[in-house]
Design a protein around this motif. Structure first.
Motif: not given
Length: 528
Positions: A312-316
């Motif tokens: 999710d951090i990568l998506k952000l």
């Protein structure tokens, strides 16, 4: 005039003598609450968002031990009806809990003695001013007697009130003695109505939801999730930053890129005040936040990888917004039952900005993005390393013109759990492409729907200074072939939108055939 009891206005005087952004309107809000049922206020904000400046300001305004009229002349509060009514009219108890803990450590004393340390200090200063109270040993009785003598109620200003809860998280006795003291002051029918005109507390996290901090449950809370009437005092507003930029001759667009991102309906953009001041003074547009202690726990939280948190951090980082349920967070640093709890904590710490209407989070600005990208370089993150390695190869294949490899890489993203649940339109394709090119985050400036005069380029990566990368223009097509995407780039002359850019441009057309469920790619290069 003391450290705890009726401090002078020296702290605020230093602030005003510097490059002060007028936030004295906050005083008017507190004046409206004095001696009402709303007189207890708790403000939670990330570190370096001006909490201590506000505490110094309130002490200077309310403390009867000084004359602060000249300090406030010409500032917003001076034009308010309540200005003269409350100016320097109260006894003040000012506590900086983080500083008190540091003082204990310096003296090599246990935090277990914190309450005795603070109360002894307050009593000593009161007795020094009013020797007739020497025989009154109990701190609360001493404060009440002080009201009797002076005919002045108290305003309590407690900065970083939750530092004790955080520091003594394994020490229940210390926490309890501290909370008992607060309960004695703010939840006591024999003390609070008679003594407390108002109380203003600051902290990093909101009050815990499990009732263990009921001593402060009567405080009205204004958090970073919903600052309410205190919103414009959360940080610097757009106009305040423009004024600073003009004064120092700085680039306001760069300041916005690096430090903006905390948006609220009633005010609009809010900037990190500490970082903005550092940038305008030095001209250094970079991460000033990392030079503080704010990032100390960030790596720990990311390493937890609750329910795919790292992905999710990568998506952000790729620019996406994620929906987050903030309601179940227990308002502490330990009780995590889901990744949404960790994401909510990151909101309170300032690493994510929250949109109340859509209930989504995003990375607010370049400064915070840099913090995250630095963490992703940690070799412990094996899953992330694999994803980044795939993205690195995609970038390399793109620059080399390897069309089949690029199409295959996008295909791999679509088949992974990183793609949207419903892969059924051009927006979903754009999402997959942005995620696939995640390594571009810290090497390029990403622009979506760049106006070109004859249309909008879907995704454009402009290389940052001091890099050898070419610019990349990506056009996406759903259920149309890759040649159509490339024709649109060429026919509409998308490269002309990169005014001032000199060098190679890699043009990439990516399409998706919904029937065959395959991606295709066309790559061309041009020099401008």
């Amino acid at each position: 005039m003391g450290v705890y009891f009726n401090p002078a206005n020296d702290g605020f005087k230093e602030i005003v003598n510097g490059n002060y952004i007028d936030k004295t309107g906050l005083i008017s809000l507190m004046n409206d609450r004095i001696n009402t049922t709303d007189k207890l206020v708790c403000i939670s904000r990330p570190r370096r968002f001006g909490k201590s400046f506000a505490a110094d300001m309130l002490c200077a305004y309310y403390s009867c031990a000084c004359d602060s009229r000249a300090l406030f002349d010409g500032l917003e509060i001076a034009d308010c009806e309540s200005f003269k009514s409350h100016l320097n009219k109260y006894n003040v108890i000012s506590l900086d809990m983080a500083a008190a803990i540091s003082a204990l450590k310096r003296k090599e004393k246990s935090i277990h003695s914190l309450v005795d340390f603070i109360t002894a200090g307050i009593r000593e200063e009161i007795v020094s001013e009013y020797p007739e109270l020497k025989e009154v040993l109990d701190i609360s009785d001493c404060i009440k007697k002080c009201v009797d003598i002076t005919k002045r109620e108290f305003v309590f200003v407690i900065d970083e009130w939750d530092a004790v809860i955080r520091e003594a998280k394994e020490d229940n006795d210390t926490q309890q003695s501290y909370l008992d003291l607060l309960r004695e002051w703010f939840k006591n029918r024999n003390f609070t109505p008679k003594v407390v005109a108002a109380a203003y507390m600051t902290g990093i996290l909101p009050i815990k939801k499990d009732g263990s901090e009921s001593a402060v449950s009567d405080f009205e809370e204004f958090t970073i999730l919903d600052p309410g009437p205190f919103t414009r005092f959360t940080g610097f507003t757009e106009q305040e930053v423009l004024t600073l930029s003009e004064k120092y001759g700085r680039d306001s667009s760069l300041i916005k890129k690096w430090y903006d991102g905390y948006d609220f309906d009633t005010i609009g953009a809010i900037y990190n005040p500490y970082s903005v001041m550092e940038a305008v003074k030095s001209g250094d547009y970079s991460s000033h936040w990392r030079k503080t202690s704010a990032a100390e726990n960030l790596i720990t939280y990311i390493n937890m990888d609750e329910e795919g948190l790292q992905a999710d951090i990568l998506k952000l980082l790729s620019g996406e917004h994620l929906r987050v349920n903030t309601r179940n967070f227990k308002n502490d640093f330990e009780s995590f039952s889901s990744k949404e709890d960790v994401l909510t904590l990151l909101i309170h710490l300032g690493y994510l900005s929250y949109d109340k209407n859509s209930q989504t989070v995003r990375i607010p600005n370049e400064e915070v993005k840099q913090e995250f990208t630095d963490i992703l370089d940690n070799p412990k993150h094996t899953k992330l390393i694999k994803l980044i390695s795939m993205s690195e190869k995609l970038l390399s294949d793109t620059l080399a013109g390897n069309e089949k490899a690029v199409a295959k890489a996008i295909e791999n993203v679509r088949e992974s759990n990183y793609a949207p649940q419903y892969y059924n339109n051009e927006q979903a394709l754009r999402y997959a492409v942005k995620f696939a090119y995640i390594v571009c985050v810290d090497r390029f400036m990403k622009i979506e729907e760049l106006p070109t005069g004859k249309g909008l380029a879907d995704v454009v990566f402009v290389p940052k200074k001091n890099t050898a990368y070419p610019a990349i223009i990506i056009e996406l097509k759903w259920d149309k072939d890759e040649n159509g995407a490339m024709d649109q780039i060429n026919d509409r002359k998308y490269e002309t939108a990169l005014s001032g850019y000199v060098g190679e441009i890699v043009k990439v057309g990516i399409s998706y055939d919904a029937d065959k469920k395959i991606h295709s790619c066309k790559i061309e290069k041009v020099h401008v």
